[in-house]
Write a protein that holds these residues in place. Sequence first.
Motif, PDB file in Angstrom:
ATOM      1  N   ALA A 182       0.672  -1.005   0.168  1.00  0.00           N
ATOM      2  CA  ALA A 182      -0.403  -0.605   0.310  1.00  0.00           C
ATOM      3  C   ALA A 182       1.370   1.259   0.195  1.00  0.00           C
ATOM      4  CB  ALA A 182      -0.735   0.299   1.521  1.00  0.00           C
ATOM      5  N   ASN A 183       1.839   1.190   0.561  1.00  0.00           N
ATOM      6  CA  ASN A 183       2.754   2.620   0.726  1.00  0.00           C
ATOM      7  C   ASN A 183       3.961   2.949  -0.711  1.00  0.00           C
ATOM      8  OD1 ASN A 183       2.983   4.217   3.230  1.00  0.00           O
ATOM      9  ND2 ASN A 183       3.061   1.795   4.145  1.00  0.00           N
ATOM     10  N   ILE A 184       3.914   1.710  -1.340  1.00  0.00           N
ATOM     11  CA  ILE A 184       4.863   1.513  -2.549  1.00  0.00           C
ATOM     12  C   ILE A 184       4.241   1.943  -3.339  1.00  0.00           C
ATOM     13  CG2 ILE A 184       5.820  -0.302  -4.396  1.00  0.00           C
ATOM     14  CD1 ILE A 184       7.510   1.153  -1.972  1.00  0.00           C
ATOM     15  N   ASP A 185       2.839   1.988  -3.657  1.00  0.00           N
ATOM     16  CA  ASP A 185       1.985   2.183  -4.975  1.00  0.00           C
ATOM     17  C   ASP A 185       1.433   3.299  -4.944  1.00  0.00           C
ATOM     18  OD1 ASP A 185       1.438  -0.823  -5.501  1.00  0.00           O
ATOM     19  OD2 ASP A 185      -0.606  -0.637  -4.595  1.00  0.00           O
ATOM     20  N   LEU A 224       8.297   8.875  -3.064  1.00  0.00           N
ATOM     21  CA  LEU A 224       8.230  10.389  -1.896  1.00  0.00           C
ATOM     22  C   LEU A 224       8.795  10.130  -1.283  1.00  0.00           C
ATOM     23  CD1 LEU A 224       5.510   9.210  -3.461  1.00  0.00           C
ATOM     24  CD2 LEU A 224       4.228   9.831  -1.718  1.00  0.00           C
ATOM     25  N   VAL A 225       9.469  11.365  -1.635  1.00  0.00           N
ATOM     26  CA  VAL A 225      10.331  11.935   0.165  1.00  0.00           C
ATOM     27  C   VAL A 225      10.249  13.196   1.267  1.00  0.00           C
ATOM     28  CG1 VAL A 225      12.571  12.843   0.750  1.00  0.00           C
ATOM     29  CG2 VAL A 225      12.518  11.520  -1.587  1.00  0.00           C
ATOM     30  N   SER A 226       9.820  12.864   1.721  1.00  0.00           N
ATOM     31  CA  SER A 226       9.210  13.909   2.918  1.00  0.00           C
ATOM     32  C   SER A 226       9.955  15.124   4.087  1.00  0.00           C
ATOM     33  CB  SER A 226       8.918  13.383   4.313  1.00  0.00           C
ATOM     34  OG  SER A 226       7.714  12.166   2.989  1.00  0.00           O
ATOM     35  N   LEU A 267       9.196   5.002  -0.340  1.00  0.00           N
ATOM     36  CA  LEU A 267       8.191   6.354   0.190  1.00  0.00           C
ATOM     37  C   LEU A 267      10.026   6.238   1.368  1.00  0.00           C
ATOM     38  CD1 LEU A 267       5.125   6.238   0.859  1.00  0.00           C
ATOM     39  CD2 LEU A 267       5.682   6.496   2.821  1.00  0.00           C
ATOM     40  N   ILE A 268       9.644   7.725   1.444  1.00  0.00           N
ATOM     41  CA  ILE A 268      10.632   8.213   2.639  1.00  0.00           C
ATOM     42  C   ILE A 268       9.611   8.990   3.507  1.00  0.00           C
ATOM     43  CG2 ILE A 268      12.641   9.115   3.305  1.00  0.00           C
ATOM     44  CD1 ILE A 268      12.753   6.206   1.448  1.00  0.00           C
ATOM     45  N   PHE A 269      10.190   8.897   5.174  1.00  0.00           N
ATOM     46  CA  PHE A 269       9.372   9.907   5.607  1.00  0.00           C
ATOM     47  C   PHE A 269      10.394  10.871   5.972  1.00  0.00           C
ATOM     48  CE2 PHE A 269       6.587   5.915   5.830  1.00  0.00           C
ATOM     49  CZ  PHE A 269       5.537   6.004   6.549  1.00  0.00           C
ATOM     50  N   THR A 270      10.046  11.304   7.307  1.00  0.00           N
ATOM     51  CA  THR A 270      10.342  12.876   7.915  1.00  0.00           C
ATOM     52  C   THR A 270      11.709  12.539   8.277  1.00  0.00           C
ATOM     53  OG1 THR A 270       8.183  13.605   8.215  1.00  0.00           O
ATOM     54  CG2 THR A 270      10.084  14.953   9.444  1.00  0.00           C
ATOM     55  N   VAL A 276      11.050   3.913   4.344  1.00  0.00           N
ATOM     56  CA  VAL A 276      11.791   4.106   5.125  1.00  0.00           C
ATOM     57  C   VAL A 276      10.949   5.307   6.670  1.00  0.00           C
ATOM     58  CG1 VAL A 276      13.568   4.862   5.991  1.00  0.00           C
ATOM     59  CG2 VAL A 276      13.694   3.470   3.622  1.00  0.00           C
ATOM     60  N   LEU A 277      10.944   4.380   7.263  1.00  0.00           N
ATOM     61  CA  LEU A 277      10.170   5.526   7.954  1.00  0.00           C
ATOM     62  C   LEU A 277      10.812   6.516   8.970  1.00  0.00           C
ATOM     63  CD1 LEU A 277       8.163   3.049   8.140  1.00  0.00           C
ATOM     64  CD2 LEU A 277       7.247   2.486   9.961  1.00  0.00           C
ATOM     65  N   PRO A 278      10.224   7.330  10.102  1.00  0.00           N
ATOM     66  CA  PRO A 278      11.048   8.007  10.248  1.00  0.00           C
ATOM     67  C   PRO A 278      12.597   8.199  11.102  1.00  0.00           C
ATOM     68  CG  PRO A 278       8.913   9.068  10.888  1.00  0.00           C
ATOM     69  CD  PRO A 278       9.166   7.441  10.277  1.00  0.00           C
ATOM     70  N   ARG A 279      13.092   9.358  10.498  1.00  0.00           N
ATOM     71  CA  ARG A 279      14.383   9.874  11.234  1.00  0.00           C
ATOM     72  C   ARG A 279      15.549   8.020  11.509  1.00  0.00           C
ATOM     73  NH1 ARG A 279      13.927  14.207  11.687  1.00  0.00           N
ATOM     74  NH2 ARG A 279      11.708  14.934  12.947  1.00  0.00           N
ATOM     75  N   CYS A 280      15.835   7.168  10.297  1.00  0.00           N
ATOM     76  CA  CYS A 280      16.451   6.211   9.579  1.00  0.00           C
ATOM     77  C   CYS A 280      17.854   6.948   9.416  1.00  0.00           C
ATOM     78  CB  CYS A 280      15.789   5.614   8.905  1.00  0.00           C
ATOM     79  SG  CYS A 280      14.059   4.375   9.612  1.00  0.00           S
ATOM     80  N   ILE A 281      19.031   6.273   9.674  1.00  0.00           N
ATOM     81  CA  ILE A 281      20.312   6.743   9.004  1.00  0.00           C
ATOM     82  C   ILE A 281      20.270   4.940   8.166  1.00  0.00           C
ATOM     83  CG2 ILE A 281      22.091   7.282   9.523  1.00  0.00           C
ATOM     84  CD1 ILE A 281      21.248   8.711  11.826  1.00  0.00           C
ATOM     85  N   ILE A 282      21.305   5.338   6.879  1.00  0.00           N
ATOM     86  CA  ILE A 282      20.902   4.980   5.867  1.00  0.00           C
ATOM     87  C   ILE A 282      22.784   4.761   5.611  1.00  0.00           C
ATOM     88  CG2 ILE A 282      21.119   3.553   3.890  1.00  0.00           C
ATOM     89  CD1 ILE A 282      18.283   3.574   5.432  1.00  0.00           C
TER      90      ILE A 282
END
Length: 421
Positions: free
Chosen positions: A280-283, A327-329, A343-346, A361-367
């Motif tokens: 659902a998110n990737i769609d 989508l990049v927040s 889909l990238i959160f804040t 990727v949910l908020p505040r992650c670091i890659i």
Amino acid sequence: MDRQQYSHPLARNTMAYVLAGGRGARLKELTDKRAKPAVYFGGKARIIDFAMSNAVNSGIRRIAVATQYKAHSLIRHLQQGWDFFRSERNESFDILPASQRVSETHWYDGTADAVFQNIDIIQSYEPEFMVVLAGDHIYKMDYEVMLRQHVASGADVTIGCLEVPRAEASAFGIMAVDQNDVITDFLEKPADPPAIPGKPDASLASMGVYVFRTARLFEELRRDAATPESSRDFGKDLIPYLVKNAKAVAHRFADSCVRTGGETQSYWRDVGTIDAYWEANIDLTDVLPQLDLYDRSWPLWTYAEITPPAKFVHDIDGRRGSAVASLVSGDCIISGSHLRRCLIFTGVRANSFSVLEESVVLPRCIIGRGARLRRAVLDRGVVIPAGLVVGEDPKLDAQRFRRTEKGVCLITQAMIDRLVL
């Protein structure tokens, strides 16, 4: 349907009561720290925001939310994002945690009990109608249309129903209806689902959306509370009783689903598994997604966090900050990293030479530098080590993370901490 035709909207005399106490165990570690309605969705929002936005956009200005399981994250979100109701405008917003209001050992025993225990609070607002909502589904719906049908039909309860293929209907609570959509039977996950009259290949599944006149609902809640064998649940007890002993009518979601020009189908999703949540998110990254989050006529209300814009830096071959079909927040820095269908959160930081494909990727992650992630879901605050590869070796992924049958990997910080790299 044109809402302007309603000179006296029923929604103004209605309270929306959102049931948001469920854990959502099939989402596994995503609900270890939060209830399912509080799970992040769509880049900025939480799942519960859809039901509540539907209520506000439908004209309902009295909302109550019943919480129970690990509710802190949900309550904090509601306090931050839903504090705009004003009593002087005859608006109200109540958060109703399970608080042993009946006895010192009595929490919410079921969805019906979560309403029954707060009858006195509901009564203080004197709503004529109640719209009882599950807080864990993704959809856009005008409840005013359903309220109008409820009054016109003279129903004791009107139940929102979704048309599903009969071959898949065994996974739902199914309504058998007559030619006038009066419900004649309710079957929980039947092996042989009844068909819709005139549509032999389709069935009507309950959406967990109910409309009552308030007085009638209270009558049924008190009766149910006095029934020793009841499990105090709408779907298991209250609704089956009303189907057999009163007038229950089905409301077809297609009649009140809110769609824009690009939305060709009635969109409803239960994102109750990792695969369904990921899909659902990737769609949403599609050019014309089935769910339009950009519809300004039916906005998605949520906590509007104040952030700087997303930033893409470095323009060197092999080290170029870029995103395709993603989508990049806000407050994200894509630093020499490449995203494709993500889909990238804040507040996410994606460092140089990393590559992310089809990932949420949910908020505040670091890659970390040089990491490669494909078909992954990262919980909030995960720090991906430099050079980590996910999505290329199924056996290794299954040993390290929670890998689904469809090859999606859920990654939490606890899983990362256990890695031996």
